[in-house]
Every structure is written in C-alpha cells, then in structure tokens.
Write a protein that holds these residues in place. Structure first.
Motif, short mmCIF file in Angstrom:
data_model
loop_
_atom_site.label_atom_id
_atom_site.label_comp_id
_atom_site.label_asym_id
_atom_site.label_seq_id
_atom_site.Cartn_x
_atom_site.Cartn_y
_atom_site.Cartn_z
N GLN A 7 -6.59 -4.76 4.61
CA GLN A 7 -7.19 -5.46 3.47
C GLN A 7 -6.12 -6.13 2.62
O GLN A 7 -6.26 -7.29 2.21
N GLU A 8 -5.03 -5.43 2.35
CA GLU A 8 -3.96 -5.98 1.52
C GLU A 8 -3.26 -7.14 2.22
O GLU A 8 -2.82 -8.09 1.58
N GLU B 83 -6.57 0.03 4.43
CA GLU B 83 -5.98 -0.52 3.20
C GLU B 83 -4.90 -1.54 3.52
O GLU B 83 -4.80 -2.58 2.85
N ARG C 157 0.85 4.11 -2.76
CA ARG C 157 0.16 5.38 -2.46
C ARG C 157 1.00 6.37 -1.66
O ARG C 157 0.63 7.54 -1.55
N VAL D 1 0.84 -1.21 0.00
CA VAL D 1 0.00 0.00 0.00
C VAL D 1 0.87 1.25 0.00
O VAL D 1 0.62 2.20 -0.75
#
Length: 213
Positions: free
Chosen positions: A37-38, A34, A25, A21
């Motif tokens: 989730q990753e 995030e 980003r 992530v």
C-alpha cells in the motif's frame, strides 16, 4: 518508458515503501500488505523482485553499501572526509526513510546475521580506508591505529544516534556528533594539524583553512 527502467523504478518504489513502514512500525510488525500500500505497487510486483519479507529486509540493509559508495569522494582530505561522512549520515537519518529503516534493522538484527554483520563491517572498512590514507599522508598521531579508530568511530556514531533518537528524536544529533569530533579529532590527529579539520556541521561552516587534512 523502457521495460528495464520500469522494473528498476518498481523495485526502488517497493524498497522505499517498505522502508517507510519498517521505520514507522519495526520489521516484525510491518506487513507485506502495508508495504504494498505504501509503495503504490501490486503485491505481485513486490514478489517479482523479492521472494519474501526477509528478502526485502536484506535489500534495504544492503542499501547502506550503496549509500556509502555514493558519499565517498576519493579525492577529499581523508580525515575531513570521515567527519563529512558522519554529517551526511546524520542528514540521511533525518531525511531518508530508506536509511533509517536500514539502520533500524541493522541495530535490531532483523535481517540475517551475515547481512547485519556486513552492515557494520561495510562502515568500519570505509572509515578505516580513509584513515589509512591519512596515516600514509602523515596526518595521524604516531599512536593512532586506523583499524581501532574505525571501529570506535562507527560504534560511537551508532550509539550517538540511538541516544539522540531516544531523547530528542534525533533533533540534536548533529550537535552531539560535533561534540564527539571535538573530543576525538585531537586524540587521533597530529596536534599541529588538528585545527585543520572542520568538525562543525556543514550549515555552520565558514572554512578559513585552505589545507584540510
């Protein structure tokens, strides 16, 4: 699976997911949601290992030291080992999101100042240690100062990867690193020994010199 190994795997998955992530980003824009989730883990599992997003960043930057320890082979010819280390770094930047995120946060100063400084100094010290071995072996030119060279090498590779990232998404990074070594090795190694250092990227090598330095 034993509980300790599960904890180790969970922490590793958390770091890798967070690194993906952050690499994508940037640290400021990346969110814990995030990262969770990753990683494929729960938020509770992430917070069990890391108290905050900043703690995740510090752990990822610290991975540089772990990576260096794993890629330093004490028995190798020291100047060749420095060159080989640079190409291992290139490979890591191209294939390992954990290393990419770590370097990105070091350059962006996303972690605390002490952690960021340690990210640079760890590399400088590792290269200097190899060059001190080379000096003790009589490989370096008389005017070569290992501490100064280590600083320049670390700074140059950092700059090369930034420029390559901006211009080609690092597609030409190995080529640019080779150009650097072709210029720099003759400047620091005794002239009669410079040709013993193979400055080519590993896939291009057909080593004929039996005595690297």
């Amino acid at each position: 699976m034993p509980q300790q190994q599960r904890a180790i795997d969970t922490r590793r998955n958390a770091l890798r997911g967070a690194a993906v992530v952050i690499d994508r980003r940037g640290f400021e824009a990346a969110t814990i949601a995030e990262m969770v989730q990753e990683s494929g883990i729960t938020k509770g599992a992430l917070y069990f290992h890391f108290a905050s997003k900043e703690a995740v960043a510090e752990a990822i930057v610290a991975e540089q030291g772990e990576w260096l320890s794993a890629h330093l082979a004490p028995g190798n010819a020291p100047v060749q080992a420095v060159v080989d280390l640079s190409y291992a770094f290139v490979d890591a930047l191209l294939s390992d999101p954990l290393m990419r995120a770590s370097i990105r946060m070091t350059i962006d100063r996303a972690a605390g100042p002490d952690v960021v400084a340690r990210g640079y100094s760890t590399w400088i010290q590792a290269v200097e240690a190899l060059l001190l071995r080379a000096r003790a072996a009589g490989t370096l030119a008389r005017t070569t100062r290992p501490a100064d060279c280590a600083y320049v090498i670390t700074s140059a590779i950092t700059g090369l990867q930034l420029t390559s990232d901006a211009l080609s998404r690092r597609a030409d990074l190995a080529e640019r690193v080779e150009h650097f070594w072709r210029l720099f090795v003759p400047a620091i190694v005794r002239p009669e020994l410079a040709t013993r250092v193979d400055v080519r990227p590993p896939p291009a090598r057909r080593r004929t010199v039996s005595d690297p330095v």
